[in-house]
Each structure stands twice: as structure tokens, then as C-alpha cells.
Motif scaffolding. Structure first.
Motif, mmCIF file in Angstrom:
data_model
loop_
_atom_site.group_PDB
_atom_site.id
_atom_site.type_symbol
_atom_site.label_atom_id
_atom_site.label_comp_id
_atom_site.label_asym_id
_atom_site.label_seq_id
_atom_site.Cartn_x
_atom_site.Cartn_y
_atom_site.Cartn_z
ATOM 1 N N ARG A 140 0.836 -1.206 0.000
ATOM 2 C CA ARG A 140 0.000 0.000 0.000
ATOM 3 C C ARG A 140 0.865 1.248 0.000
ATOM 4 O O ARG A 140 1.901 1.305 0.646
ATOM 5 C CB ARG A 140 -0.941 -0.011 1.197
ATOM 6 N N ARG A 141 0.391 2.252 -0.729
ATOM 7 C CA ARG A 141 1.176 3.471 -0.920
ATOM 8 C C ARG A 141 0.347 4.695 -0.584
ATOM 9 O O ARG A 141 -0.879 4.683 -0.677
ATOM 10 C CB ARG A 141 1.681 3.535 -2.355
ATOM 11 N N ASP A 142 1.048 5.743 -0.223
ATOM 12 C CA ASP A 142 0.469 7.073 -0.024
ATOM 13 C C ASP A 142 1.199 7.981 -1.001
ATOM 14 O O ASP A 142 2.260 8.512 -0.693
ATOM 15 C CB ASP A 142 0.666 7.529 1.423
ATOM 16 N N PRO A 153 5.789 4.553 0.442
ATOM 17 C CA PRO A 153 5.073 3.457 1.094
ATOM 18 C C PRO A 153 4.172 4.017 2.197
ATOM 19 O O PRO A 153 4.574 4.945 2.922
ATOM 20 C CB PRO A 153 6.181 2.596 1.691
ATOM 21 N N LEU A 154 2.973 3.473 2.333
ATOM 22 C CA LEU A 154 2.015 3.986 3.307
ATOM 23 C C LEU A 154 2.579 3.946 4.722
ATOM 24 O O LEU A 154 2.444 4.911 5.469
ATOM 25 C CB LEU A 154 0.714 3.181 3.228
ATOM 26 N N TYR A 155 3.267 2.856 5.085
ATOM 27 C CA TYR A 155 3.810 2.750 6.443
ATOM 28 C C TYR A 155 4.825 3.854 6.717
ATOM 29 O O TYR A 155 4.878 4.410 7.816
ATOM 30 C CB TYR A 155 4.417 1.366 6.709
ATOM 31 N N GLU A 156 5.622 4.192 5.714
ATOM 32 C CA GLU A 156 6.618 5.257 5.884
ATOM 33 C C GLU A 156 5.927 6.603 6.076
ATOM 34 O O GLU A 156 6.314 7.398 6.929
ATOM 35 C CB GLU A 156 7.529 5.300 4.659
ATOM 36 N N SER A 157 4.895 6.842 5.317
ATOM 37 C CA SER A 157 4.136 8.076 5.426
ATOM 38 C C SER A 157 3.533 8.234 6.826
ATOM 39 O O SER A 157 3.602 9.301 7.425
ATOM 40 C CB SER A 157 3.041 8.098 4.361
ATOM 41 N N PHE A 209 -4.410 12.412 15.931
ATOM 42 C CA PHE A 209 -3.580 11.872 14.857
ATOM 43 C C PHE A 209 -4.382 10.911 13.987
ATOM 44 O O PHE A 209 -4.287 10.942 12.757
ATOM 45 C CB PHE A 209 -2.357 11.166 15.452
ATOM 46 N N ALA A 210 -5.185 10.055 14.597
ATOM 47 C CA ALA A 210 -6.009 9.102 13.850
ATOM 48 C C ALA A 210 -6.986 9.832 12.932
ATOM 49 O O ALA A 210 -7.245 9.378 11.813
ATOM 50 C CB ALA A 210 -6.755 8.178 14.807
ATOM 51 N N ALA A 211 -7.492 10.954 13.375
ATOM 52 C CA ALA A 211 -8.407 11.734 12.537
ATOM 53 C C ALA A 211 -7.684 12.230 11.281
ATOM 54 O O ALA A 211 -8.265 12.254 10.197
ATOM 55 C CB ALA A 211 -8.973 12.912 13.328
ATOM 56 N N GLU A 212 -6.418 12.592 11.416
ATOM 57 C CA GLU A 212 -5.617 13.027 10.258
ATOM 58 C C GLU A 212 -5.388 11.878 9.282
ATOM 59 O O GLU A 212 -5.308 12.090 8.075
ATOM 60 C CB GLU A 212 -4.257 13.556 10.715
ATOM 61 N N LEU A 213 -5.267 10.656 9.807
ATOM 62 C CA LEU A 213 -5.014 9.492 8.949
ATOM 63 C C LEU A 213 -6.215 9.153 8.079
ATOM 64 O O LEU A 213 -6.071 8.487 7.056
ATOM 65 C CB LEU A 213 -4.644 8.274 9.797
ATOM 66 N N ILE A 233 -5.993 9.450 4.297
ATOM 67 C CA ILE A 233 -5.094 8.621 3.498
ATOM 68 C C ILE A 233 -5.891 7.481 2.883
ATOM 69 O O ILE A 233 -6.534 6.704 3.597
ATOM 70 C CB ILE A 233 -3.936 8.055 4.356
ATOM 71 N N LYS A 234 -5.820 7.370 1.578
ATOM 72 C CA LYS A 234 -6.519 6.302 0.864
ATOM 73 C C LYS A 234 -5.942 4.947 1.272
ATOM 74 O O LYS A 234 -4.737 4.810 1.443
ATOM 75 C CB LYS A 234 -6.354 6.515 -0.643
ATOM 76 N N ASP A 235 -6.782 3.951 1.425
ATOM 77 C CA ASP A 235 -6.356 2.568 1.740
ATOM 78 C C ASP A 235 -5.619 2.448 3.066
ATOM 79 O O ASP A 235 -4.726 1.610 3.194
ATOM 80 C CB ASP A 235 -5.471 2.000 0.620
ATOM 81 N N ILE A 236 -5.986 3.244 4.058
ATOM 82 C CA ILE A 236 -5.266 3.208 5.337
ATOM 83 C C ILE A 236 -5.426 1.867 6.045
ATOM 84 O O ILE A 236 -4.536 1.417 6.725
ATOM 85 C CB ILE A 236 -5.682 4.376 6.259
ATOM 86 N N GLY A 237 -6.525 1.178 5.893
ATOM 87 C CA GLY A 237 -6.735 -0.101 6.564
ATOM 88 C C GLY A 237 -7.384 0.081 7.924
ATOM 89 O O GLY A 237 -7.912 1.146 8.250
ATOM 90 N N LEU A 238 -7.324 -0.952 8.739
ATOM 91 C CA LEU A 238 -7.934 -0.951 10.068
ATOM 92 C C LEU A 238 -7.079 -0.132 11.028
ATOM 93 O O LEU A 238 -5.857 -0.275 11.060
ATOM 94 C CB LEU A 238 -8.048 -2.396 10.575
ATOM 95 N N VAL A 239 -7.732 0.714 11.833
ATOM 96 C CA VAL A 239 -7.044 1.510 12.846
ATOM 97 C C VAL A 239 -7.747 1.246 14.171
ATOM 98 O O VAL A 239 -8.968 1.369 14.259
ATOM 99 C CB VAL A 239 -7.079 3.023 12.516
#
Length: 116
Positions: free
Chosen positions: A18-20, A24-28, A84-88, A91-97
Motif C-alpha cells: 500500500r502506498r500514499d 510506502p504507506l507505512y513510511e508516510s 492523529f487518527a483523525a488526520e489518517l 489517506i486512501k487505503d489506510i486499513g484498520l485503525v
């Protein structure tokens, strides 16, 4: 953070592929956490898992294009993590939080390694 204290654990479940944008999404997510001044973030790579799609992701030696599950863990004060979670959410395709209460027993300081 002065232990022992109540804090919260934010977990973001995602996948390696997954990307942002270009990153990579995790890096973002980790860079955003650092920019937000959160206490710390760790990315954990899982050898096997599945999510909403029920597609199994494994570290099979024959699968050279493995798209393994990742979990990003961030511990800090609950109010900071909720913001912070609200900011996430953008992000497209963030997944489960998820968010859960934890008790911090020790919060040590590590001297950064010096290049050389």
C-alpha cells in the motif's frame, strides 16, 4: 511521558504494497507521527495474515512478490492519538485503525547512534 502512567496504543493494520502517493504507506504514517511530535512509532512485519478481503498473505519462499501484513504501533496520550487518527482518515487505503488503553511502565531514553 513519566511512567507509570496511562496512555493509549494506536495500531494501524496495512500491507507492504500500500502506498500514499509516491511513498510506502507505512513510511508516510511514521513520518506523520514524528512530525506530530508523538512519542514514537514502530512498524512490525508479519509473516502471515489476512484482512477484510480474506486474501491470505504469506512469506512463502516461492512468492517473490510477497505483500506481507504490517502493523504500525504508536504509543502516546489518548487525546494526541485520537487527533492523529483523525488526520489518517484522509489517506486512501489506510486499513484498520484501533485504539486501546495501555499502562506505560518504563519509558527510557536512548542515545542516538552516531554515523561513522
Amino acid at each position: 511521558m513519566n511512567p507509570p502512567c496511562q496512555a493509549a496504543l494506536l495500531r494501524v493494520y496495512t500491507e507492504e504494497a500500500r502506498r500514499d502517493g509516491a511513498r510506502p504507506l507505512y513510511e508516510s504514517v511514521v513520518l506523520k507521527a514524528r512530525d506530530a511530535g508523538l512519542a514514537g512509532a514502530t512498524v512490525l512485519r508479519g509473516p502471515m495474515g489476512f484482512g477484510e478481503s480474506a486474501q491470505l498473505h504469506t512469506a512463502n519462499i516461492l512468492d517473490l512478490s510477497a505483500n506481507l501484513p504490517l502493523v504500525i504501533e504508536i504509543v502516546d496520550a489518548e487525546d494526541k492519538l485520537r487527533a492523529f487518527a483523525a488526520e489518517l482518515g484522509g489517506i486512501k487505503d489506510i486499513g484498520l485503525v484501533t485504539l486501546e488503553t495501555v499502562e506505560v511502565l518504563h519509558y527510557g531514553h536512548v542515545t542516538p547512534a552516531q554515523d561513522g
